[in-house]
Structure formats: structure tokens, C-alpha cells
Design a protein around this motif. Structure first.
Motif, PDB file in Angstrom:
ATOM      1  N   UNK A   1      -5.194  -9.025  82.303  1.00  0.00           N
ATOM      2  CA  UNK A   1      -6.511  -8.678  82.857  1.00  0.00           C
ATOM      3  C   UNK A   1      -6.361  -7.912  84.162  1.00  0.00           C
ATOM      4  N   UNK A   2      -5.466  -8.400  85.013  1.00  0.00           N
ATOM      5  CA  UNK A   2      -5.287  -7.749  86.311  1.00  0.00           C
ATOM      6  C   UNK A   2      -4.740  -6.329  86.125  1.00  0.00           C
ATOM      7  N   UNK A   3      -3.795  -6.171  85.197  1.00  0.00           N
ATOM      8  CA  UNK A   3      -3.176  -4.856  84.993  1.00  0.00           C
ATOM      9  C   UNK A   3      -4.203  -3.810  84.593  1.00  0.00           C
ATOM     10  N   UNK A   4      -5.164  -4.217  83.759  1.00  0.00           N
ATOM     11  CA  UNK A   4      -6.157  -3.252  83.284  1.00  0.00           C
ATOM     12  C   UNK A   4      -7.419  -3.281  84.147  1.00  0.00           C
ATOM     13  N   UNK A   5      -7.317  -3.907  85.308  1.00  0.00           N
ATOM     14  CA  UNK A   5      -8.426  -3.890  86.267  1.00  0.00           C
ATOM     15  C   UNK A   5      -9.663  -4.634  85.782  1.00  0.00           C
ATOM     16  N   UNK A   6      -9.486  -5.689  84.999  1.00  0.00           N
ATOM     17  CA  UNK A   6     -10.630  -6.419  84.453  1.00  0.00           C
ATOM     18  C   UNK A   6     -11.081  -7.496  85.440  1.00  0.00           C
ATOM     19  N   UNK A   7     -12.374  -7.525  85.649  1.00  0.00           N
ATOM     20  CA  UNK A   7     -12.863  -8.365  86.739  1.00  0.00           C
ATOM     21  C   UNK A   7     -13.257  -9.775  86.336  1.00  0.00           C
ATOM     22  N   UNK A   8     -13.722  -9.945  85.123  1.00  0.00           N
ATOM     23  CA  UNK A   8     -14.258 -11.272  84.781  1.00  0.00           C
ATOM     24  C   UNK A   8     -13.143 -12.287  84.557  1.00  0.00           C
ATOM     25  N   UNK A   9     -13.179 -13.359  85.350  1.00  0.00           N
ATOM     26  CA  UNK A   9     -12.180 -14.415  85.240  1.00  0.00           C
ATOM     27  C   UNK A   9     -12.757 -15.681  84.641  1.00  0.00           C
ATOM     28  N   UNK A  10     -14.030 -15.632  84.294  1.00  0.00           N
ATOM     29  CA  UNK A  10     -14.604 -16.787  83.631  1.00  0.00           C
ATOM     30  C   UNK A  10     -15.773 -16.339  82.761  1.00  0.00           C
ATOM     31  N   UNK A  11     -15.877 -16.968  81.582  1.00  0.00           N
ATOM     32  CA  UNK A  11     -16.947 -16.606  80.654  1.00  0.00           C
ATOM     33  C   UNK A  11     -18.249 -17.232  81.123  1.00  0.00           C
ATOM     34  N   UNK A  12     -19.339 -16.805  80.525  1.00  0.00           N
ATOM     35  CA  UNK A  12     -20.644 -17.371  80.840  1.00  0.00           C
ATOM     36  C   UNK A  12     -20.605 -18.875  80.591  1.00  0.00           C
ATOM     37  N   UNK A  13     -21.307 -19.638  81.398  1.00  0.00           N
ATOM     38  CA  UNK A  13     -21.370 -21.081  81.179  1.00  0.00           C
ATOM     39  C   UNK A  13     -22.798 -21.442  80.820  1.00  0.00           C
ATOM     40  N   UNK A  14     -22.996 -21.865  79.601  1.00  0.00           N
ATOM     41  CA  UNK A  14     -24.341 -22.238  79.180  1.00  0.00           C
ATOM     42  C   UNK A  14     -24.615 -23.669  79.628  1.00  0.00           C
ATOM     43  N   UNK A  15     -25.875 -23.937  79.902  1.00  0.00           N
ATOM     44  CA  UNK A  15     -26.216 -25.259  80.416  1.00  0.00           C
ATOM     45  C   UNK A  15     -26.672 -26.166  79.281  1.00  0.00           C
TER      46      UNK A  15
END
Ligand SMILES: *[C@@H]1O[C@H](CO)[C@@H](O)[C@H](O)[C@H]1NC(C)=O
Ligand SMILES: *[C@@H]1O[C@H](CO)[C@@H](O)[C@H](O)[C@H]1NC(C)=O
Ligand SMILES: *[C@@H]1O[C@H](CO)[C@@H](O)[C@H](O)[C@H]1NC(C)=O
Length: 450
Positions: free
Chosen positions: A264-278
């Protein structure tokens, strides 16, 4: 994962030459330096049976004076052979020859062996496109080729050949083993690659940069250089399909989650966590809907009713995107798309390898076609998903969801006989039973309540 053209030929390649090197050399060292070489350092395993079935557990060669390790080969894995050479090691690029020069005080006869540095060692078909490396352990001599460049950093020598271009193979056979082998050097390592087409190097350059701060050295460019290193690793360590066994890493430090983070870091991807549904609350009010990416395949194992599936997913509350992962497409752009999603849906196939770009907590839904492919599907993508901190749902299709059911009568052997893999992988499209598949999509939503 079975590629359509793959034929696994189990060639029992026992390096008898290597056998001689790594047994005779230590034995002669032992005789000469009885006190310097403790017996227990030689751990060789012999299987009962003929000479050709000698199995290698571990092979080590020590320098006599300081007891330093000079040569260590591990041939015990079913997937790869790895040798480490230390001291004065010279890599001749023009003919892919690696020479380890021994101190003159060590009286060992010259030994050499050939190896293919690729983590698919029993697959003769894949190895046809892997350049052989000649490794030679030899006493120092004034005739040894002189260094044109000297480095204090170590080097890792490997081949990207085999099934290069199939993303699953690029990761499971090359990039993940490379991470296992090279990460202990903390990016101060030279990567020497052969059989890597220019587009392959471009596609994975961000990841290769993440593994090494030095420029990749393309050994196929036939340069006249002789590169000298204090430490060279030939071949890549393999643990398990598409993943890493943390217990086997040096110092137990790296996991598949670390590889995914690097990707993820190599390709510059920012999201480190998926959506959290309640739980129990009205998720319609949440600022955005969970995004679902359906990876479509064009010719084999294609979804025939993509529209209906996308509609059903939207009814469940997903924002639906349909994407196609093409072989030589812009990986960075596709990685960004994957990273923006919370659920990835796809039929068993190389496109699912994109799961490495999902944010942790996201969910993979693997659709498994007919053909007794469940265990393989789980090994290839299910287990790795779990190792990366992703949720996983496996959806085995029913007979009626396969286009094979239209072609053959219900009790035809193709629908029963698990041996006809190519038929299953090539000759089958998938018409999902939308009601049944909605169950899998709901399960993925549940997993997003992480
Ligand atoms: C490889 O090239 C080096 C330097 O030119 C030469 O000394 C060596 O004999 C060559 N090895 C083989 C196997 O051709
Ligand atoms: C080996 O490379 C050739 C030429 O690039 C290619 O046509 C062939 O399919 C490759 N073989 C395998 C097993 O990938
Ligand atoms: C599967 O679908 C693709 C795309 O529509 C088509 O080209 C292919 O022939 C189909 N294969 C089978 C076995 O139905």
C-alpha cells in the motif's frame, strides 16, 4: 492457482554436484581444521534409498580460521533452493556467474553448481523461462575477474521468469518471496534480477523501491560489469502460497500484514482501514456507503449476469463498482481503485491478487467455480486474506450457477469428475443465483462491523 497452460512436472533435481561441494568441502575442512569446525555444524539429512534420492536439509560451509559461515544452502523447501555466500563474492553479469573467493588459507578445491533462483523449483514448465545461475566456490586467485563496482551492501539474486505477467504468480512466486528474503536488510540491499521484461519492472517498480533503496540491476542487459559484494543470497525463500509464515522469518519479525502495508505504501495508497459499520444503528445515515468492487473477467470464468448481481448488491446498501484487472494495465491506478473499496468480489483467478491493496478490515468474497477447487481457492486467497487482516467469504457455486450445466446433462462426468481441471478453469462461466449470492454479500456486510 492453476494457470491454463501449466503442467506440473515433478522433476526430482538432485544437485549431485552441489552434494559434492557442500559435503566434500566441509569434510575436507574438518579434516584440516578439526578443532575449528564443530561437527554439529554439519547437518545433512539422508533419506533411505538410492543415491539420487538424497535429500538436503541444510548445508553449511565454515571458514576454518574464524569459524565464519561462507556458504549455506537450504534445499529443503519444495518450492525453492536458497544459497547464501559470504566473504568476497563476485557477480559476473555477462554470463550470470557468481564466484565466492575463499581465503588462500582454506584449502578447498574449486566447486561449482548451477541453480535456478525462482520459487517454483519443481515446475519444469515455469523453469523453462528462468535463467540458470552458475555458482562457484573457489580459492582466491589472481585470475579471478576484477571488480568493476564494489558494494558494502548485500545482494539478492533472483529470476522473475516462470509465469511472469500472471499477477498471482508475480506475487506468490517472486514478490512475496523477495520480501521474505530481502526485508532483513532493511532496504540496504541490491536486487539483481533476470528474466524480467521492462514492463514487469515498470509495473512493480514502486514495490521494488520499497524493498531496496538502490536501483534494481537487470542482469539481462549483458553488461560487462563484475559486481562485488560481502554477502550474496541466491534464490528466494518461500513459505506458503501468497503469504508469509512469521515463525519462519529471521527473528520472527515479518508477517503478510507487513507485506500488504509495504504494498500500500509503495503505491501511495492512503486508506489503512476499511469502513466500520455500526451494529444495530441506521447505517443509511453514515456519511458513505461501503464500496464493493466486482472484478470482472472477460473470457474465462466470466460473470454472465453482472448487471443483476450489481443491482442486488446496491439493494443491500453497497456502492457498486465493476472493474477489470488487465494483465498489463496501469497497476498503480487499479491499486488506488481497490484501496478505495471495502469489499472485493471476484471469481477464483489472478485478479483477486489485488486484495493486497485493500485496507485492513475490508472483506474478500471469492466465488469458486465447479471443479473441486475449494481447498486450492482457500490456500491461494482465503488464508492470505486472513493473514493480512482482511475478512473472507468463500462462495462455492452450485451446479446450476455454472454454464457447464447448460452444456452437459446433469449427471455428465464433467459435472462429477474432479480430474478435468482445465475444463473447469477454461470452459466455465458463472451465472450467480442472485438470491443465494446475496447471502454472501450480507455476510460481508456483517464482517464490516469489525
Ligand atoms: C564468465 O565470464 C568470466 C569473465 O569473463 C570468465 O572468467 C568465466 O570463465 C565465464 N564463465 C563461464 C561459465 O562462461
Ligand atoms: C516463456 O517465455 C516465452 C517468451 O516470452 C513465452 O512465449 C512463454 O509463454 C513463456 N513460458 C511460460 C511457461 O510462461
Ligand atoms: C464465457 O463468456 C465469455 C464472454 O462473454 C465468452 O467469450 C466465452 O466464450 C464464454 N465461455 C463459455 C464456456 O461459455
Amino acid at each position: 492457482m492453476v494457470t491454463d497452460k501449466k503442467i506440473i512436472s515433478l522433476t526430482v533435481k538432485v544437485g549431485l554436484v552441489l552434494f559434492a561441494v557442500c559435503i566434500l568441502a566441509p569434510i575436507s575442512l574438518m579434516v584440516l581444521f578439526r578443532h575449528a569446525v564443530p561437527l554439529q555444524t554439519l547437518r545433512l539429512l539422508f533419506s533411505a534409498g538410492s543415491a539420487s534420492s538424497v535429500a538436503w536439509e541444510e548445508v553449511k560451509m565454515y571458514s576454518a580460521n574464524e569459524g565464519a559461515l561462507l556458504c549455506e544452502c537450504d534445499m529443503s523447501s519444495l518450492r525453492s533452493d536458497v544459497c547464501e555466500l559470504k566473504g568476497d563474492v563476485r557477480v559476473i553479469l555477462s554470463n550470470v556467474t557468481i564466484i565466492a573467493l575463499l581465503h588462500p588459507s582454506v584449502s578447498v578445491r574449486r566447486r561449482s553448481w548451477r541453480m535456478k533462483p525462482h520459487a517454483r523449483k519443481n515446475d519444469g514448465h515455469a523453469l523453462t523461462n528462468v535463467t540458470e545461475v552458475l555458482v562457484s566456490v573457489t580459492p582466491s586467485s589472481p585470475y579471478a575477474p576484477g571488480c568493476t563496482a564494489e558494494s558494502a551492501a548485500p545482494a539478492v539474486v533472483f529470476s522473475a521468469g516462470g509465469y511472469a505477467g500472471n499477477m498471482f504468480h508475480d506475487f506468490t512466486d517472486v514478490l512475496i518471496p523477495l520480501f521474505i528474503t530481502a526485508s532483513r536488510f532493511r532496504s540496504d540491499v541490491h536486487l539483481l534480477v533476470s528474466d524480467a521484461p521492462p514492463w514487469w519492472l515498470d509495473k512493480y517498480r514502486p514495490l521494488l523501491r520499497g524493498l531496496s533503496r538502490h536501483a534494481v540491476i537487470d542482469m539481462d542487459r549483458q553488461s560487462a560489469d563484475v559486481l562485488c559484494y560481502p554477502h550474496v543470497v541466491v534464490g528466494l525463500s518461500f513459505h506458503k502460497e501468497m503469504s508469509i509464515d512469521t515463525a519462519k522469518t529471521v527473528g520472527g519479525h515479518y508477517s503478510m500484514a507487513d507485506f500488504a502495508r509495504l504494498a500500500r505504501r509503495s503505491y501511495g495508497l492512503e486508506r489503512d482501514t476499511a469502513i466500520r459499520l455500526l451494529h444495530g444503528s441506521d447505517n443509511i445515515k453514515s456519511p458513505r456507503r461501503p464500496r464493493l468492487l466486482i472484478i470482472s473477467r472477460k473470457t474465462t470464468r466470466a460473470f454472465t449476469n453482472m448487471g443483476a448481481v450489481a443491482q442486488a448488491a446496491a439493494m443491500l446498501g453497497y456502492e457498486v463498482i465493476v472493474g477489470e484487472a488487465e494483465q498489463h494495465s496501469d497497476l498503480a491506478a487499479f491499486a488506488r481503485l481497490v484501496n478505495s473499496c471495502d469489499v472485493l468480489v471476484g471469481v477464483h483467478g489472478a485478479g483477486l491478487t489485488n486484495l493486497v491493496f485493500l485496507p485492513p478490515g475490508a472483506v474478500v468474497v471469492q466465488v469458486v467455480p465447479l471443479g473441486g477447487l475449494e481447498a486450492m481457492a482457500r490456500d491461494d486467497f482465503g488464508e492470505p486474506a486472513g493473514d493480512m487482516g482482511l475478512g473472507y467469504v468463500q462462495y462455492g457455486i452450485a451446479v446450476g450457477e455454472s454454464t457447464l450445466a447448460e452444456l452437459y446433462p446433469r449427471d455428465h462426468r464433467v459435472l462429477r469428475d474432479l480430474a478435468l481441471r482445465s475444463e473447469y478453469l477454461v470452459g466455465q462461466n458463472v451465472t450467480l443465483d442472485v438470491a443465494r449470492f446475496s447471502g454472501a454479500l450480507s455476510r460481508a456486510l456483517e464482517l464490516l462491523h469489525h
